[in-house]
Scaffold this motif. Structure first.
Motif, PDB file in Angstrom:
ATOM      1  N   HIS A   8       0.842  -1.188   0.000  1.00  0.00           N
ATOM      2  CA  HIS A   8       0.000   0.000   0.000  1.00  0.00           C
ATOM      3  C   HIS A   8       0.886   1.251   0.000  1.00  0.00           C
ATOM      4  O   HIS A   8       1.894   1.285   0.697  1.00  0.00           O
ATOM      5  CB  HIS A   8      -0.881  -0.002   1.260  1.00  0.00           C
ATOM      6  N   ILE A   9       0.474   2.268  -0.767  1.00  0.00           N
ATOM      7  CA  ILE A   9       1.193   3.552  -0.772  1.00  0.00           C
ATOM      8  C   ILE A   9       0.259   4.625  -0.220  1.00  0.00           C
ATOM      9  O   ILE A   9      -0.923   4.664  -0.575  1.00  0.00           O
ATOM     10  CB  ILE A   9       1.668   3.930  -2.197  1.00  0.00           C
ATOM     11  N   PHE A  10       0.791   5.475   0.653  1.00  0.00           N
ATOM     12  CA  PHE A  10       0.029   6.608   1.205  1.00  0.00           C
ATOM     13  C   PHE A  10       0.664   7.923   0.774  1.00  0.00           C
ATOM     14  O   PHE A  10       1.883   8.071   0.840  1.00  0.00           O
ATOM     15  CB  PHE A  10      -0.030   6.539   2.740  1.00  0.00           C
ATOM     16  N   VAL A  11      -0.193   8.863   0.363  1.00  0.00           N
ATOM     17  CA  VAL A  11       0.289  10.185  -0.062  1.00  0.00           C
ATOM     18  C   VAL A  11      -0.592  11.274   0.557  1.00  0.00           C
ATOM     19  O   VAL A  11      -1.783  11.045   0.790  1.00  0.00           O
ATOM     20  CB  VAL A  11       0.255  10.332  -1.605  1.00  0.00           C
ATOM     21  N   PRO A  12      -0.051  12.464   0.799  1.00  0.00           N
ATOM     22  CA  PRO A  12      -0.917  13.591   1.170  1.00  0.00           C
ATOM     23  C   PRO A  12      -1.744  14.002  -0.058  1.00  0.00           C
ATOM     24  O   PRO A  12      -1.260  13.911  -1.183  1.00  0.00           O
ATOM     25  CB  PRO A  12       0.063  14.703   1.548  1.00  0.00           C
ATOM     26  N   SER A  13      -2.976  14.425   0.164  1.00  0.00           N
ATOM     27  CA  SER A  13      -3.847  14.825  -0.953  1.00  0.00           C
ATOM     28  C   SER A  13      -4.320  16.258  -0.723  1.00  0.00           C
ATOM     29  O   SER A  13      -5.168  16.515   0.117  1.00  0.00           O
ATOM     30  CB  SER A  13      -5.029  13.850  -1.044  1.00  0.00           C
ATOM     31  N   GLY A  14      -3.723  17.208  -1.468  1.00  0.00           N
ATOM     32  CA  GLY A  14      -4.044  18.625  -1.286  1.00  0.00           C
ATOM     33  C   GLY A  14      -4.680  19.188  -2.546  1.00  0.00           C
ATOM     34  O   GLY A  14      -5.866  18.997  -2.804  1.00  0.00           O
ATOM     35  N   SER A  15      -3.864  19.871  -3.380  1.00  0.00           N
ATOM     36  CA  SER A  15      -4.407  20.365  -4.648  1.00  0.00           C
ATOM     37  C   SER A  15      -4.561  19.224  -5.656  1.00  0.00           C
ATOM     38  O   SER A  15      -5.036  19.436  -6.764  1.00  0.00           O
ATOM     39  CB  SER A  15      -3.538  21.490  -5.207  1.00  0.00           C
ATOM     40  N   ALA A  16      -4.150  18.033  -5.279  1.00  0.00           N
ATOM     41  CA  ALA A  16      -4.500  16.755  -5.937  1.00  0.00           C
ATOM     42  C   ALA A  16      -3.549  16.259  -7.024  1.00  0.00           C
ATOM     43  O   ALA A  16      -3.660  15.117  -7.466  1.00  0.00           O
ATOM     44  CB  ALA A  16      -5.931  16.788  -6.481  1.00  0.00           C
ATOM     45  N   GLY A  17      -2.616  17.086  -7.461  1.00  0.00           N
ATOM     46  CA  GLY A  17      -1.731  16.650  -8.547  1.00  0.00           C
ATOM     47  C   GLY A  17      -0.834  15.483  -8.165  1.00  0.00           C
ATOM     48  O   GLY A  17      -0.561  14.600  -8.999  1.00  0.00           O
ATOM     49  N   THR A  18      -0.393  15.462  -6.926  1.00  0.00           N
ATOM     50  CA  THR A  18       0.472  14.373  -6.469  1.00  0.00           C
ATOM     51  C   THR A  18      -0.308  13.062  -6.465  1.00  0.00           C
ATOM     52  O   THR A  18       0.120  12.053  -7.038  1.00  0.00           O
ATOM     53  CB  THR A  18       0.994  14.693  -5.052  1.00  0.00           C
ATOM     54  N   GLY A  61      -4.935   8.568  -0.409  1.00  0.00           N
ATOM     55  CA  GLY A  61      -4.580   9.936  -0.074  1.00  0.00           C
ATOM     56  C   GLY A  61      -5.117  10.307   1.301  1.00  0.00           C
ATOM     57  O   GLY A  61      -6.189   9.842   1.686  1.00  0.00           O
ATOM     58  N   VAL A  62      -4.361  11.117   2.020  1.00  0.00           N
ATOM     59  CA  VAL A  62      -4.860  11.674   3.282  1.00  0.00           C
ATOM     60  C   VAL A  62      -5.112  13.162   3.045  1.00  0.00           C
ATOM     61  O   VAL A  62      -4.193  13.898   2.676  1.00  0.00           O
ATOM     62  CB  VAL A  62      -3.859  11.466   4.436  1.00  0.00           C
ATOM     63  N   ILE A  78      -9.534   5.752  -6.621  1.00  0.00           N
ATOM     64  CA  ILE A  78      -9.253   6.990  -5.878  1.00  0.00           C
ATOM     65  C   ILE A  78      -9.865   6.864  -4.484  1.00  0.00           C
ATOM     66  O   ILE A  78     -11.087   6.818  -4.327  1.00  0.00           O
ATOM     67  CB  ILE A  78      -9.859   8.224  -6.574  1.00  0.00           C
ATOM     68  N   VAL A  79      -8.996   6.801  -3.474  1.00  0.00           N
ATOM     69  CA  VAL A  79      -9.464   6.642  -2.090  1.00  0.00           C
ATOM     70  C   VAL A  79      -8.821   7.720  -1.220  1.00  0.00           C
ATOM     71  O   VAL A  79      -7.596   7.881  -1.230  1.00  0.00           O
ATOM     72  CB  VAL A  79      -9.088   5.248  -1.535  1.00  0.00           C
ATOM     73  N   CYS A  80      -9.646   8.460  -0.490  1.00  0.00           N
ATOM     74  CA  CYS A  80      -9.133   9.491   0.416  1.00  0.00           C
ATOM     75  C   CYS A  80      -9.626   9.251   1.845  1.00  0.00           C
ATOM     76  O   CYS A  80     -10.733   8.753   2.049  1.00  0.00           O
ATOM     77  CB  CYS A  80      -9.614  10.878  -0.019  1.00  0.00           C
ATOM     78  N   PHE A  81      -8.794   9.645   2.793  1.00  0.00           N
ATOM     79  CA  PHE A  81      -9.176   9.660   4.212  1.00  0.00           C
ATOM     80  C   PHE A  81      -9.269  11.120   4.652  1.00  0.00           C
ATOM     81  O   PHE A  81      -8.340  11.889   4.421  1.00  0.00           O
ATOM     82  CB  PHE A  81      -8.119   8.936   5.057  1.00  0.00           C
ATOM     83  N   ASP A  82     -10.370  11.490   5.287  1.00  0.00           N
ATOM     84  CA  ASP A  82     -10.536  12.904   5.661  1.00  0.00           C
ATOM     85  C   ASP A  82     -10.637  13.133   7.171  1.00  0.00           C
ATOM     86  O   ASP A  82     -10.982  14.219   7.611  1.00  0.00           O
ATOM     87  CB  ASP A  82     -11.750  13.514   4.950  1.00  0.00           C
ATOM     88  N   GLN A  83     -10.295  12.113   7.962  1.00  0.00           N
ATOM     89  CA  GLN A  83     -10.461  12.239   9.421  1.00  0.00           C
ATOM     90  C   GLN A  83      -9.310  12.979  10.090  1.00  0.00           C
ATOM     91  O   GLN A  83      -9.315  13.130  11.311  1.00  0.00           O
ATOM     92  CB  GLN A  83     -10.559  10.857  10.085  1.00  0.00           C
ATOM     93  N   TYR A  84      -8.314  13.400   9.325  1.00  0.00           N
ATOM     94  CA  TYR A  84      -7.113  13.955   9.966  1.00  0.00           C
ATOM     95  C   TYR A  84      -6.894  15.429   9.633  1.00  0.00           C
ATOM     96  O   TYR A  84      -5.835  15.978   9.910  1.00  0.00           O
ATOM     97  CB  TYR A  84      -5.898  13.086   9.577  1.00  0.00           C
ATOM     98  N   VAL A  85      -7.911  16.046   9.037  1.00  0.00           N
ATOM     99  CA  VAL A  85      -7.819  17.466   8.666  1.00  0.00           C
ATOM    100  C   VAL A  85      -7.852  18.346   9.916  1.00  0.00           C
ATOM    101  O   VAL A  85      -7.168  19.365   9.994  1.00  0.00           O
ATOM    102  CB  VAL A  85      -8.975  17.852   7.715  1.00  0.00           C
TER     103      VAL A  85
END
Ligand SMILES: *Cc1c(COP(=O)(O)O)cnc(C)c1O
Length: 334
Positions: free
Chosen positions: A188-198, A217-218, A253-260
């Motif tokens: 599994h790979i985890f990345v930060p997900s902000g403006s989304a390009g990464t 993405g987080v 495309i999977v995001c986690f939003d509990q850490y904002v």
């Protein structure tokens, strides 16, 4: 994937390292093996992920005969810092429009990235209120510069268009080649997900090379459903640009939003803990806005046994440590 048909500058000095994190893995109970891809070590003043995107965006600007770059970001934007850095290196003027996402947060004398804008000889800084139409604001600046005889080129926030996201498709291909050479099976790979390009670029690249490693993405600001749609749309556009034939599915495309926490750039206890833990176990500096919150998410998921025992998890470190110096009080209290 074939990247040779696109204008591209040469800002990388080879692949960024992939390292095992033995002390951190142990500190988290040893149930998973944590690895890190060190995009914090990318070239460009202070390092970080925008260098991969700017290789393509600034090349496109030069290709179009631009002599000035306009971009935008938050008041401590790493993207603005790296755009200023590579513009300086290329002899291009750099103009910034900064969005005061947190009211009253812009201080001309602030430390961190803000101080570096100055050193990197940014030609102008415009500050606009949170929620402003940043494209419109940059458009106004471009008109004014054009009237003064310049040839401005606009790079969107975070360089997150299909041109910039191409840099992270490159990163996914690079990562897969390294893992193959290391004979390392990452689950599994985890990345930060902000403006989304990464996030979008990584997914496109991974699917483009048929790597088969899921990427999550987080989020650092938006709710899950909103962010996933933004990432998905950019992934489809980027895949079209790169002529990737494999299908990008919405479920990829999977995001986690509990850490904002309370909002973009606002500190959380788990971010402070993550930054301190990475520093004291592995001497790796995260940042308070992106990699710190993404790492906090990953740490929480590991503690909640989200991953099967013995899983190999790779964290993409997107950089940003210069922003730490604008948050010293947060860490000294924490
Ligand atoms: C911009 C940035 C991110 C997020 O990348 P996006 O492509 O905008 O999603 C993560 N970490 C750091 C340090 C950044 O500056």
């Amino acid at each position: 994937m074939n990247f040779t048909k696109f204008p591209r500058r040469n800002y990388l000095q080879g692949p960024t390292p992939i390292e095992f994190l033995p002390s951190l893995s142990k500190a988290l109970g040893g149930a998973v093996n944590l690895y890190i891809k060190r995009d914090d070590l990318l070239p460009g003043s202070g390092g970080g992920n925008k260098t991969r995107k700017l290789e393509f965006c600034i090349a496109d600007a030069l290709d179009q005969g631009a002599d000035a770059i306009i971009t935008c970001g938050a008041v401590q934007s790493n993207h603005a810092r790296l755009t200023a850095a590579w513009s300086a290196k290329e002899g291009l003027d750099c103009h910034l429009i900064l969005e005061e996402r947190v009211k009253g947060s812009y201080k001309a004398e602030a430390s961190g990235n803000n101080f570096l804008f100055e050193l990197l000889d940014v030609k102008s800084i415009g500050v606009v209120p949170g929620g402003s139409d940043m494209m419109a604001e940059m458009g106004k600046k471009a008109d004014a510069l054009a009237k003064a005889g310049k040839k401005p080129y606009i790079i969107p926030g975070g360089a997150s268009n299909p041109i910039g996201a191409t840099g992270y498709a490159v990163c996914a291909e690079e990562t897969m080649a390294q893992l193959n050479a290391m004979r390392l099976a990452i689950d599994h790979i985890f990345v930060p997900s902000g403006s989304a390009g990464t996030h979008a670029g990584m997914v496109v690249g991974m699917i483009g090379v048929n790597g088969g490693i899921p990427i999550s993405g987080v989020n650092v600001s938006r709710p899950k459903d909103v962010q996933e749609e933004i990432v998905y749309k950019l992934a489809l556009e980027t895949a079209a640009r790169l002529e990737v034939k494999n299908t990008i599915a919405r479920e990829d495309i999977v995001c986690f939003d509990q850490y904002v926490g309370p909002g973009y750039s606002l500190p959380t206890d788990s971010m402070v803990e993550a930054v301190k833990l990475f520093a004291k176990t592995e001497a790796i500096l995260l940042d308070p806005v992106y990699s710190g919150k993404a790492a906090a998410g990953l740490i929480d998921l590991i503690r909640k046994n989200h991953f099967p025992k013995g899983a190999n998890v790779l964290f993409l470190h997107t950089g940003g440590s210069p922003a730490l110096y604008a948050y010293m009080d947060t860490f000294r209290q924490g």
